[in-house]
Design a protein around this motif. Structure first.
Motif, PDB file in Angstrom:
ATOM      1  N   SER A   1      -3.234   2.355  -4.012  1.00 40.39           N
ATOM      2  CA  SER A   1      -3.793   3.090  -2.882  1.00 40.39           C
ATOM      3  C   SER A   1      -5.318   3.055  -2.932  1.00 40.39           C
ATOM      4  O   SER A   1      -5.914   2.899  -3.999  1.00 40.39           O
ATOM      5  CB  SER A   1      -3.308   4.544  -2.892  1.00 40.39           C
ATOM      6  N   THR A   2      -5.941   3.214  -1.785  1.00 42.96           N
ATOM      7  CA  THR A   2      -7.400   3.131  -1.716  1.00 42.96           C
ATOM      8  C   THR A   2      -8.082   4.338  -2.350  1.00 42.96           C
ATOM      9  O   THR A   2      -9.211   4.242  -2.832  1.00 42.96           O
ATOM     10  CB  THR A   2      -7.863   3.018  -0.252  1.00 42.96           C
ATOM     11  N   ASN A   3      -7.402   5.478  -2.362  1.00 40.75           N
ATOM     12  CA  ASN A   3      -8.026   6.703  -2.890  1.00 40.75           C
ATOM     13  C   ASN A   3      -7.360   7.222  -4.165  1.00 40.75           C
ATOM     14  O   ASN A   3      -7.486   8.392  -4.513  1.00 40.75           O
ATOM     15  CB  ASN A   3      -8.000   7.806  -1.824  1.00 40.75           C
ATOM     16  N   ARG A   4      -6.638   6.353  -4.862  1.00 40.73           N
ATOM     17  CA  ARG A   4      -5.994   6.711  -6.131  1.00 40.73           C
ATOM     18  C   ARG A   4      -5.120   7.955  -5.994  1.00 40.73           C
ATOM     19  O   ARG A   4      -5.125   8.839  -6.856  1.00 40.73           O
ATOM     20  CB  ARG A   4      -7.050   6.939  -7.226  1.00 40.73           C
ATOM     21  N   SER A   5      -4.340   8.026  -4.936  1.00 40.55           N
ATOM     22  CA  SER A   5      -3.591   9.243  -4.642  1.00 40.55           C
ATOM     23  C   SER A   5      -2.090   9.116  -4.874  1.00 40.55           C
ATOM     24  O   SER A   5      -1.355  10.077  -4.673  1.00 40.55           O
ATOM     25  CB  SER A   5      -3.820   9.641  -3.179  1.00 40.55           C
ATOM     26  N   ARG A   6      -1.632   7.955  -5.291  1.00 36.99           N
ATOM     27  CA  ARG A   6      -0.188   7.780  -5.430  1.00 36.99           C
ATOM     28  C   ARG A   6       0.364   8.637  -6.562  1.00 36.99           C
ATOM     29  O   ARG A   6      -0.215   8.713  -7.645  1.00 36.99           O
ATOM     30  CB  ARG A   6       0.139   6.309  -5.689  1.00 36.99           C
TER      31      ARG A   6
ATOM     32  N   HIS B   1      -4.222  -5.748 -14.397  1.00 38.80           N
ATOM     33  CA  HIS B   1      -4.245  -4.610 -13.471  1.00 38.80           C
ATOM     34  C   HIS B   1      -5.067  -3.460 -14.057  1.00 38.80           C
ATOM     35  O   HIS B   1      -5.853  -2.826 -13.357  1.00 38.80           O
ATOM     36  CB  HIS B   1      -2.820  -4.144 -13.194  1.00 38.80           C
ATOM     37  N   LEU B   2      -4.879  -3.197 -15.348  1.00 43.71           N
ATOM     38  CA  LEU B   2      -5.586  -2.097 -16.006  1.00 43.71           C
ATOM     39  C   LEU B   2      -7.103  -2.313 -16.006  1.00 43.71           C
ATOM     40  O   LEU B   2      -7.870  -1.404 -15.685  1.00 43.71           O
ATOM     41  CB  LEU B   2      -5.053  -1.937 -17.430  1.00 43.71           C
ATOM     42  N   THR B   3      -7.537  -3.518 -16.374  1.00 46.78           N
ATOM     43  CA  THR B   3      -8.974  -3.774 -16.465  1.00 46.78           C
ATOM     44  C   THR B   3      -9.617  -3.916 -15.086  1.00 46.78           C
ATOM     45  O   THR B   3     -10.803  -3.616 -14.921  1.00 46.78           O
ATOM     46  CB  THR B   3      -9.247  -5.050 -17.280  1.00 46.78           C
ATOM     47  N   GLU B   4      -8.835  -4.350 -14.116  1.00 48.23           N
ATOM     48  CA  GLU B   4      -9.388  -4.545 -12.772  1.00 48.23           C
ATOM     49  C   GLU B   4      -9.477  -3.234 -11.992  1.00 48.23           C
ATOM     50  O   GLU B   4     -10.438  -2.991 -11.267  1.00 48.23           O
ATOM     51  CB  GLU B   4      -8.516  -5.539 -12.002  1.00 48.23           C
ATOM     52  N   TYR B   5      -8.474  -2.356 -12.154  1.00 47.66           N
ATOM     53  CA  TYR B   5      -8.390  -1.162 -11.310  1.00 47.66           C
ATOM     54  C   TYR B   5      -8.507   0.159 -12.076  1.00 47.66           C
ATOM     55  O   TYR B   5      -8.734   1.196 -11.463  1.00 47.66           O
ATOM     56  CB  TYR B   5      -7.075  -1.175 -10.521  1.00 47.66           C
ATOM     57  N   GLY B   6      -8.328   0.137 -13.403  1.00 45.60           N
ATOM     58  CA  GLY B   6      -8.442   1.374 -14.175  1.00 45.60           C
ATOM     59  C   GLY B   6      -7.109   1.829 -14.751  1.00 45.60           C
ATOM     60  O   GLY B   6      -6.047   1.585 -14.171  1.00 45.60           O
ATOM     61  N   VAL B   7      -7.191   2.508 -15.891  1.00 48.27           N
ATOM     62  CA  VAL B   7      -5.985   2.981 -16.566  1.00 48.27           C
ATOM     63  C   VAL B   7      -5.229   3.989 -15.707  1.00 48.27           C
ATOM     64  O   VAL B   7      -3.994   4.068 -15.745  1.00 48.27           O
ATOM     65  CB  VAL B   7      -6.345   3.610 -17.928  1.00 48.27           C
ATOM     66  N   ASP B   8      -5.967   4.782 -14.925  1.00 42.58           N
ATOM     67  CA  ASP B   8      -5.300   5.801 -14.113  1.00 42.58           C
ATOM     68  C   ASP B   8      -4.490   5.223 -12.967  1.00 42.58           C
ATOM     69  O   ASP B   8      -3.857   5.963 -12.209  1.00 42.58           O
ATOM     70  CB  ASP B   8      -6.330   6.800 -13.570  1.00 42.58           C
ATOM     71  N   ARG B   9      -4.509   3.898 -12.831  1.00 46.63           N
ATOM     72  CA  ARG B   9      -3.683   3.248 -11.806  1.00 46.63           C
ATOM     73  C   ARG B   9      -2.280   2.938 -12.319  1.00 46.63           C
ATOM     74  O   ARG B   9      -1.466   2.383 -11.603  1.00 46.63           O
ATOM     75  CB  ARG B   9      -4.350   1.952 -11.343  1.00 46.63           C
TER      76      ARG B   9
END
Length: 212
Positions: A158-163, A133-141
Motif C-alpha cells: 500500500s502507498t501509506n503502509r496501512s495494510r 522486498h525488505l531492503t527496498e520497502y522496509g521491514v514493516d512491510r
C-alpha cells in the motif's frame, strides 16, 4: 522477471500452514509441486524427502514475518540472512524469448534454478525475493494478518503502509466483528454517552440546576 516477484514464493509457502487453526495443506509431494506455480521444471524435481525440508524452511520464513510484525527489525534481518547464506541464489540475465517492438530481447534479472534439490531451489528464491522486498520497502512491510485467528503472512504494498490484513475477506470479517462488538457494548450500557461530544441528558439536567 522482476526480483520483487520472488517475494511471493515466501508468502505462498508460509501460508500453507495456519498454526492457530491447526491447519496444514503441505501434506504431499503434489502440494510441494503446486507451490512452484508456472515453474514446472523445478517442480518436477520435488521428491518425498522435500516435504520435511519444505516444512523446515516454512517455519524459518514464518519466524522472519513474526519478528518483523513484532517490530524486531534486527532479528528479522538476521533470520533472513541465515537463510540467504544457507541457500545462495544464482542470478542470471534472461530474456525468455520476449522482444520489444524493435525485435530486441527484453533483458531482465532472473534467479536460476538450484541444481541440488527442490527445497534448496525454492528456499533460495523465496529468501532472495523476501530480502529484496525488505531492503527496498522496509521491514514493516512484512506483516501477519490481524484478523483472528488467521495470522497469514502478507507483503504490504500500500502507498501509506496501512495494510493490516492478508485479504479483503479477512478485512471484512474483522470490520464486521468490530461493529458487532460495539453494538453489544452499546446494548449492555444504554446510558453511555454517544461518541458525538454531546453530554448525556442526565448530566445536562444536573448542570442546569447547578447553574441556577
Amino acid at each position: 522477471m522482476e526480483l520483487a516477484y520472488y517475494s511471493d514464493y515466501a508468502v505462498r509457502l508460509v501460508n500453507t500452514e495456519e498454526p492457530v487453526r491447526g491447519k496444514d495443506s503441505l501434506t504431499s509431494v503434489d502440494a510441494v509441486r503446486g507451490l512452484f506455480g508456472a515453474n514446472q521444471e523445478a517442480a518436477r524435481r520435488a521428491a518425498d524427502a522435500d516435504l520435511t525440508r519444505f516444512r523446515s524452511v516454512r517455519g524459518r520464513l514464518r519466524a522472519v514475518f513474526e519478528a518483523a510484525d513484532g517490530g524486531d527489525e534486527t532479528l528479522a534481518v538476521n533470520l533472513l540472512n541465515s537463510l540467504l547464506l544457507e541457500f545462495p541464489v544464482s542470478p542470471q540475465i534472461s530474456g525468455h524469448n520476449h522482444r520489444d517492438d524493435d525485435g530486441r530481447p527484453l533483458w531482465h534479472m532472473h534467479l536460476a534454478d538450484h541444481p541440488s534439490n527442490a527445497t534448496a531451489g525454492y528456499a533460495a528464491i523465496a529468501a532472495m525475493g523476501l530480502a529484496f522486498h525488505l531492503t527496498e520497502y522496509g521491514v514493516d512491510r512484512l506483516g501477519l494478518c490481524e484478523a483472528t485467528p488467521c495470522r497469514n503472512a502478507y507483503l504490504d504494498t500500500s502507498t501509506n503502509r496501512s495494510r493490516r490484513y492478508c485479504s479483503d475477506r479477512c478485512a471484512t470479517r474483522a470490520n464486521v466483528a468490530a461493529y458487532r462488538a460495539r453494538k453489544r457494548l452499546e446494548a449492555e450500557r444504554p446510558d453511555r454517552p454517544e461518541s458525538t461530544g454531546r453530554t448525556a441528558p442526565k448530566a445536562q439536567e444536573s448542570t442546569a440546576v447547578t447553574d441556577r
